[in-house]
Design a protein around this motif. Structure first.
Motif, PDB file in Angstrom:
ATOM      1  N   PRO A  65      -5.932 -12.479  16.514  1.00 20.30           N
ATOM      2  CA  PRO A  65      -6.405 -12.799  17.875  1.00 20.30           C
ATOM      3  C   PRO A  65      -5.252 -13.110  18.823  1.00 20.30           C
ATOM      4  CG  PRO A  65      -6.749 -14.652  16.389  1.00 20.30           C
ATOM      5  CD  PRO A  65      -6.246 -13.531  15.543  1.00 20.30           C
ATOM      6  N   MET A  66      -5.349 -12.571  20.033  1.00 20.72           N
ATOM      7  CA  MET A  66      -4.361 -12.849  21.074  1.00 20.72           C
ATOM      8  C   MET A  66      -4.877 -13.963  21.997  1.00 20.72           C
ATOM      9  SD  MET A  66      -1.719 -10.823  20.549  1.00 20.72           S
ATOM     10  CE  MET A  66      -1.987 -11.349  18.826  1.00 20.72           C
ATOM     11  N   SER A  67      -4.003 -14.489  22.808  1.00 21.49           N
ATOM     12  CA  SER A  67      -4.349 -15.646  23.640  1.00 21.49           C
ATOM     13  C   SER A  67      -5.416 -15.337  24.678  1.00 21.49           C
ATOM     14  CB  SER A  67      -3.091 -16.185  24.333  1.00 21.49           C
ATOM     15  OG  SER A  67      -2.477 -15.184  25.128  1.00 21.49           O
ATOM     16  N   ASP A  68      -5.607 -14.047  25.013  1.00 24.59           N
ATOM     17  CA  ASP A  68      -6.636 -13.702  25.997  1.00 24.59           C
ATOM     18  C   ASP A  68      -7.955 -13.321  25.336  1.00 24.59           C
ATOM     19  OD1 ASP A  68      -5.991 -11.253  24.894  1.00 24.59           O
ATOM     20  OD2 ASP A  68      -5.896 -10.198  26.822  1.00 24.59           O
ATOM     21  N   GLY A  69      -8.051 -13.503  24.014  1.00 28.04           N
ATOM     22  CA  GLY A  69      -9.294 -13.202  23.303  1.00 28.04           C
ATOM     23  C   GLY A  69      -9.344 -11.823  22.684  1.00 28.04           C
ATOM     24  N   THR A  70      -8.451 -10.918  23.072  1.00 22.60           N
ATOM     25  CA  THR A  70      -8.415  -9.582  22.473  1.00 22.60           C
ATOM     26  C   THR A  70      -7.951  -9.689  21.022  1.00 22.60           C
ATOM     27  OG1 THR A  70      -7.960  -8.560  24.602  1.00 22.60           O
ATOM     28  CG2 THR A  70      -7.415  -7.273  22.642  1.00 22.60           C
ATOM     29  N   VAL A  71      -8.557  -8.884  20.155  1.00 21.85           N
ATOM     30  CA  VAL A  71      -8.197  -8.899  18.732  1.00 21.85           C
ATOM     31  C   VAL A  71      -7.411  -7.636  18.387  1.00 21.85           C
ATOM     32  CG1 VAL A  71      -9.060  -8.900  16.364  1.00 21.85           C
ATOM     33  CG2 VAL A  71     -10.184 -10.304  18.109  1.00 21.85           C
ATOM     34  N   LEU A  72      -6.167  -7.831  17.983  1.00 22.44           N
ATOM     35  CA  LEU A  72      -5.381  -6.746  17.408  1.00 22.44           C
ATOM     36  C   LEU A  72      -5.636  -6.712  15.910  1.00 22.44           C
ATOM     37  CD1 LEU A  72      -1.940  -7.203  19.235  1.00 22.44           C
ATOM     38  CD2 LEU A  72      -4.070  -6.227  20.100  1.00 22.44           C
ATOM     39  N   ARG A  73      -5.272  -5.632  15.287  1.00 16.41           N
ATOM     40  CA  ARG A  73      -5.477  -5.530  13.844  1.00 16.41           C
ATOM     41  C   ARG A  73      -4.203  -5.038  13.171  1.00 16.41           C
ATOM     42  NH1 ARG A  73     -10.965  -5.926  12.041  1.00 16.41           N
ATOM     43  NH2 ARG A  73     -12.369  -6.161  13.824  1.00 16.41           N
ATOM     44  N   GLY A  74      -3.941  -5.608  11.999  1.00 16.03           N
ATOM     45  CA  GLY A  74      -2.745  -5.255  11.261  1.00 16.03           C
ATOM     46  C   GLY A  74      -3.028  -5.074   9.783  1.00 16.03           C
ATOM     47  N   ASP A  75      -2.161  -4.327   9.127  1.00 13.55           N
ATOM     48  CA  ASP A  75      -2.181  -4.201   7.675  1.00 13.55           C
ATOM     49  C   ASP A  75      -1.123  -5.131   7.109  1.00 13.55           C
ATOM     50  OD1 ASP A  75      -4.095  -2.286   7.987  1.00 13.55           O
ATOM     51  OD2 ASP A  75      -2.820  -0.585   7.425  1.00 13.55           O
ATOM     52  N   VAL A  76      -1.506  -5.915   6.109  1.00  8.00           N
ATOM     53  CA  VAL A  76      -0.598  -6.873   5.481  1.00  8.00           C
ATOM     54  C   VAL A  76      -0.321  -6.404   4.058  1.00  8.00           C
ATOM     55  CG1 VAL A  76      -0.242  -9.268   4.777  1.00  8.00           C
ATOM     56  CG2 VAL A  76      -1.494  -8.754   6.898  1.00  8.00           C
ATOM     57  N   GLN A  77       0.944  -6.099   3.790  1.00  4.36           N
ATOM     58  CA  GLN A  77       1.359  -5.647   2.464  1.00  4.36           C
ATOM     59  C   GLN A  77       2.134  -6.777   1.786  1.00  4.36           C
ATOM     60  OE1 GLN A  77       3.224  -2.039   4.368  1.00  4.36           O
ATOM     61  NE2 GLN A  77       2.398  -1.040   2.542  1.00  4.36           N
ATOM     62  N   ARG A  78       1.703  -7.114   0.566  1.00  7.81           N
ATOM     63  CA  ARG A  78       2.299  -8.239  -0.155  1.00  7.81           C
ATOM     64  C   ARG A  78       2.796  -7.810  -1.522  1.00  7.81           C
ATOM     65  NH1 ARG A  78      -2.494 -12.497  -0.107  1.00  7.81           N
ATOM     66  NH2 ARG A  78      -0.980 -13.675  -1.365  1.00  7.81           N
ATOM     67  N   PRO A  79       3.800  -8.513  -2.048  1.00  8.35           N
ATOM     68  CA  PRO A  79       4.247  -8.232  -3.416  1.00  8.35           C
ATOM     69  C   PRO A  79       3.108  -8.476  -4.406  1.00  8.35           C
ATOM     70  CG  PRO A  79       5.839  -9.615  -2.258  1.00  8.35           C
ATOM     71  CD  PRO A  79       4.612  -9.575  -1.413  1.00  8.35           C
ATOM     72  N   ALA A  80       3.042  -7.622  -5.433  1.00  5.30           N
ATOM     73  CA  ALA A  80       1.984  -7.743  -6.427  1.00  5.30           C
ATOM     74  C   ALA A  80       2.561  -7.604  -7.827  1.00  5.30           C
ATOM     75  CB  ALA A  80       0.905  -6.688  -6.184  1.00  5.30           C
ATOM     76  N   ASP A  81       1.808  -8.094  -8.820  1.00  6.28           N
ATOM     77  CA  ASP A  81       2.248  -7.991 -10.206  1.00  6.28           C
ATOM     78  C   ASP A  81       1.822  -6.659 -10.803  1.00  6.28           C
ATOM     79  OD1 ASP A  81      -0.482  -8.232 -10.782  1.00  6.28           O
ATOM     80  OD2 ASP A  81      -0.345 -10.355 -11.283  1.00  6.28           O
ATOM     81  N   ASP A  82       2.006  -6.500 -12.100  1.00  2.00           N
ATOM     82  CA  ASP A  82       1.687  -5.235 -12.762  1.00  2.00           C
ATOM     83  C   ASP A  82       0.215  -4.877 -12.660  1.00  2.00           C
ATOM     84  OD1 ASP A  82       4.244  -4.466 -13.701  1.00  2.00           O
ATOM     85  OD2 ASP A  82       4.132  -5.992 -15.264  1.00  2.00           O
ATOM     86  N   ASP A  83      -0.630  -5.875 -12.502  1.00  2.00           N
ATOM     87  CA  ASP A  83      -2.071  -5.625 -12.401  1.00  2.00           C
ATOM     88  C   ASP A  83      -2.523  -5.400 -10.964  1.00  2.00           C
ATOM     89  OD1 ASP A  83      -2.382  -5.965 -15.161  1.00  2.00           O
ATOM     90  OD2 ASP A  83      -2.521  -8.146 -14.933  1.00  2.00           O
ATOM     91  N   GLY A  84      -1.561  -5.392 -10.030  1.00  2.00           N
ATOM     92  CA  GLY A  84      -1.912  -5.178  -8.640  1.00  2.00           C
ATOM     93  C   GLY A  84      -2.455  -6.397  -7.939  1.00  2.00           C
ATOM     94  N   LYS A  85      -2.267  -7.575  -8.532  1.00  2.71           N
ATOM     95  CA  LYS A  85      -2.735  -8.807  -7.905  1.00  2.71           C
ATOM     96  C   LYS A  85      -1.622  -9.422  -7.068  1.00  2.71           C
ATOM     97  CE  LYS A  85      -6.043  -9.906 -11.572  1.00  2.71           C
ATOM     98  NZ  LYS A  85      -6.454 -10.907 -12.608  1.00  2.71           N
ATOM     99  N   PRO A  86      -1.948  -9.956  -5.876  1.00  2.00           N
ATOM    100  CA  PRO A  86      -0.910 -10.548  -5.026  1.00  2.00           C
ATOM    101  C   PRO A  86      -0.167 -11.670  -5.755  1.00  2.00           C
ATOM    102  CG  PRO A  86      -2.991 -10.359  -3.845  1.00  2.00           C
ATOM    103  CD  PRO A  86      -3.297 -10.052  -5.274  1.00  2.00           C
ATOM    104  N   VAL A  87       1.126 -11.693  -5.588  1.00  2.00           N
ATOM    105  CA  VAL A  87       1.947 -12.759  -6.152  1.00  2.00           C
ATOM    106  C   VAL A  87       1.781 -13.995  -5.289  1.00  2.00           C
ATOM    107  CG1 VAL A  87       4.305 -13.482  -6.691  1.00  2.00           C
ATOM    108  CG2 VAL A  87       3.588 -11.117  -7.111  1.00  2.00           C
ATOM    109  N   GLU A  88       1.483 -15.104  -5.926  1.00  2.27           N
ATOM    110  CA  GLU A  88       1.302 -16.350  -5.183  1.00  2.27           C
ATOM    111  C   GLU A  88       2.647 -16.822  -4.615  1.00  2.27           C
ATOM    112  OE1 GLU A  88      -1.526 -17.844  -4.456  1.00  2.27           O
ATOM    113  OE2 GLU A  88      -2.645 -16.272  -5.515  1.00  2.27           O
ATOM    114  N   GLY A  89       2.594 -17.485  -3.490  1.00  2.10           N
ATOM    115  CA  GLY A  89       3.808 -18.016  -2.897  1.00  2.10           C
ATOM    116  C   GLY A  89       4.011 -17.512  -1.486  1.00  2.10           C
ATOM    117  N   ARG A  90       4.989 -18.074  -0.827  1.00  5.17           N
ATOM    118  CA  ARG A  90       5.302 -17.721   0.556  1.00  5.17           C
ATOM    119  C   ARG A  90       6.591 -16.899   0.594  1.00  5.17           C
ATOM    120  NH1 ARG A  90       2.480 -20.521   4.494  1.00  5.17           N
ATOM    121  NH2 ARG A  90       1.054 -22.133   3.702  1.00  5.17           N
TER     122      ARG A  90
END
Length: 604
Positions: free
Chosen positions: A39-64
């Motif tokens: 969400p932007m400050s004027d109420g418009t919603v942009l959209r993004g793809d979030v790619q994260r590191p994953a383990d061998d099973d394709g599960k997201p790795v916990e952590g920041r």
């Protein structure tokens, strides 16, 4: 926590000549969450793809993790899909411990709102996207953000950085513009009809791809398509029509100022790594950004290579500069500035400026874009006739009058044609047919030196000062600077363009070297436009775009002048009648015509 052992584990085989080697992957897989609402400050919603590191099973790795952000107008689904083959797979960074966030700009791809490229609202969005990615509310973000991407994505980085968003640590813009009007929209005051229509069409077409959320959110999907129609009718079509007719969009002013990073570059204070191309659309602008950032002491580097827009965007041949591939250097930049890994050799390995020299193929290093150069003049002398060039001399100018006929196909088979269609002819193998400029030079006036006994090395912007006349009071000159081999091949080094009625000079914004003009700045406003008196001899300064090149011993320096540069530029409808008449170049002591080059002394 990342350790030094982990950093240097799994080293890749790509080895830069500096001795530095890129580290290998830390995580085996990547998991992607698509169309995440932002969400932007004027109420418009942009959209993004979030790619994260994953383990061998394709599960997201916990952590920041540190985050890399890319904002595109070309549809993130295309960028992370089919286009990733050409422009780099973002999983390279994700598997090395980054989160990649790729966002559709407002009114493009899957994002809401109406598209108005680099408007104040869109530029505000860029900063807000970074703050969203850096926020502690994102469970995968450690609050440290970098940005990367070419062209539109590079320009977005500059506007984002100028907003000084919390968390932004470094940017890596490839082939960004500085001044959108002068760089690409209307070089010399004539309309670009090669790239701009292609670009506007690309954004419109990619915006019509079905969004992934269309099945689950049909109302939002419908709203998105309606906004695309509004963007085409409310921004794209009116701008093109106005410019073509010679109305407000054909002149420089607040519209383009708002969309020019050079006007906000003084607010950028994060480390910036620029990539520029000697045959790129933004050949003019990228070095200007480098200069301004260096002047302010911002940690800045630039690699300026022999690339057109597509090549520089994809990083093709980047490794020739000697530091590794594009992605390896990006990783090094972000590891140090975003991830916080010590890299004490970074600045000694990669100096501020690395530039390729056309004519020798050699790579050189320097501290600044303009430093050791000296202004060197060559005067146009005598009369140019078809197949019989006039002379370029340092003294003893002969009086002459050379007519430049309005040949509407001039420029059609030249490096300029490839450059101003973003490198598409080169991508399909046609550009090699037009690397020799000698045939095109027959369509204009040509002046050249005798064979040089010493190399003439240049780096930077060039000014062509021409005394001209025309029976209609207007027209355009297209100036190319070339090297002519002993066997007659003509290698176009760079070019410049100028509409005669836009010759007014703003000295305060022009660039001088040794007291001589090397980069004129013309206002290009409706108020500054001034027709010549028919037959009047008037001086016109032509900004010839910057380059790095050498004219070797035995070769000749050539200046060629045409009245067209197709498919790059065409006159507006209002200027078209005047563009159908010849332009005369005058050479004499009373009406001198000359070119001023930023020459590198032989001892440098």
């Amino acid at each position: 926590m990342l350790t030094l052992a982990m950093v240097f584990a799994g080293l890749t085989t790509a080895q830069a000549q500096t001795g530095w080697t890129a580290r290998g992957e830390e995580y085996p897989e990547v998991v992607t969450e698509t169309d995440v609402p932002i969400p932007m400050s004027d109420g418009t919603v942009l959209r993004g793809d979030v790619q994260r590191p994953a383990d061998d099973d394709g599960k997201p790795v916990e952590g920041r993790f540190p985050v890399l952000v890319t904002i595109t107008a070309y549809n993130k689904s295309v960028l992370n899909g089919p286009a990733s083959v050409a422009f780099g797979d973002s999983s390279y960074f994700v598997k090395r411990g980054y989160v990649q966030v790729t966002v559709d700009a407002r009114g493009t791809g899957t994002s809401g709102g109406s598209w108005a490229a680099f408007s104040e609202r869109e530029n505000t969005d860029a900063g807000e996207v970074v703050e969203w990615a850096a926020s502690a509310e994102r469970p995968w973000s450690n609050g440290s953000v970098g940005m990367h991407g070419p062209s539109y994505m590079g320009i977005s980085q500059l506007f984002a950085a100028a907003n000084r968003p919390a968390g932004l640590k470094a940017i890596f813009p490839q082939v960004p513009a500085a001044d959108t009007y002068r760089d690409v929209v209307a070089s010399g005051g004539a309309l670009d009809v090669g790239f701009i229509p292609l670009w506007l069409g690309l954004v419109t077409a990619t915006g019509l791809l079905p969004p992934a959320y269309g099945v689950t959110e049909p109302d939002n999907a419908l709203q998105m398509y309606l906004s695309r129609i509004q963007g085409a009718t409310g921004f794209t079509a009116p701008m093109l029509l106005s410019a073509t007719l010679g109305l407000d969009s054909a002149f420089d002013g607040p519209f383009y100022a708002e969309r020019s990073p050079i006007n906000v570059v003084d607010r950028i204070d994060v480390p910036t790594f620029l990539v520029g191309g000697e045959y790129d659309l933004f050949q003019r602008g990228t070095p200007m950004l480098f200069d301004r950032l260096r002047e302010r002491g911002v940690p800045t580097k630039m690699v300026f290579g022999p690339w057109d827009h597509l090549q520089a965007s994809a990083g093709s041949g980047f490794e020739d500069a000697g530091y590794g591939s594009l992605q390896e250097v990006q990783l090094r930049w972000f590891d140090h500035h975003v991830r916080g890994l010590p890299d004490p050799e970074l600045d000694t390995d990669i100096p501020p400026l690395t530039w390729h020299e056309i004519g020798s193929g050699q790579w050189h290093q320097a501290q600044d874009w303009i430093d050791e150069q000296r202004a060197e003049n060559f005067q146009l002398s005598g009369t140019s006739l078809p197949g019989l060039p006039g002379q370029l001399v340092t003294d003893d100018v002969e009086q002459g009058r050379s007519n430049v006929a309005p040949v509407p196909v001039a420029g059609l088979c030249t490096r300029s044609a490839n450059q101003w269609t973003a490198g598409l002819p080169n991508a399909i193998g046609l550009a090699k047919l037009c690397e020799d400029n000698r045939l095109n030079d027959l369509s204009g006036a040509v002046f050249e030196t005798e064979e040089l006994s010493e190399p003439l090395r240049i780096r930077g912007p060039i000014n062509a000062h021409l005394n001209v006349s025309t029976p209609t009071g207007n027209g355009m000159v297209s100036v190319s600077v070339s090297s002519v081999s002993p066997t007659g091949e003509v290698n176009r080094l760079t070019g410049g363009w100028q509409v005669l009625s836009h010759r007014a000079l703003d000295e305060s914004r022009s660039r001088y070297l040794d007291g001589q003009l090397v980069q004129p700045h013309h206002p290009f406003t409706k108020e500054a436009q001034d027709l010549l008196q028919p037959g009047e001899v008037t001086p016109v300064d032509v900004e010839v775009f910057p380059t790095g090149a050498v004219v070797p011993p035995g070769h000749k320096l050539r200046i060629a002048v045409q009245a067209y540069d197709v498919p790059h530029l065409l006159p507006t409808v209002r200027d078209l009648p005047a563009a159908l008449s010849p332009v005369t170049i005058h050479t004499s002591a009373e009406n001198p015509s000359y070119v001023t080059l930023p020459a590198i002394p032989a001892s440098s």
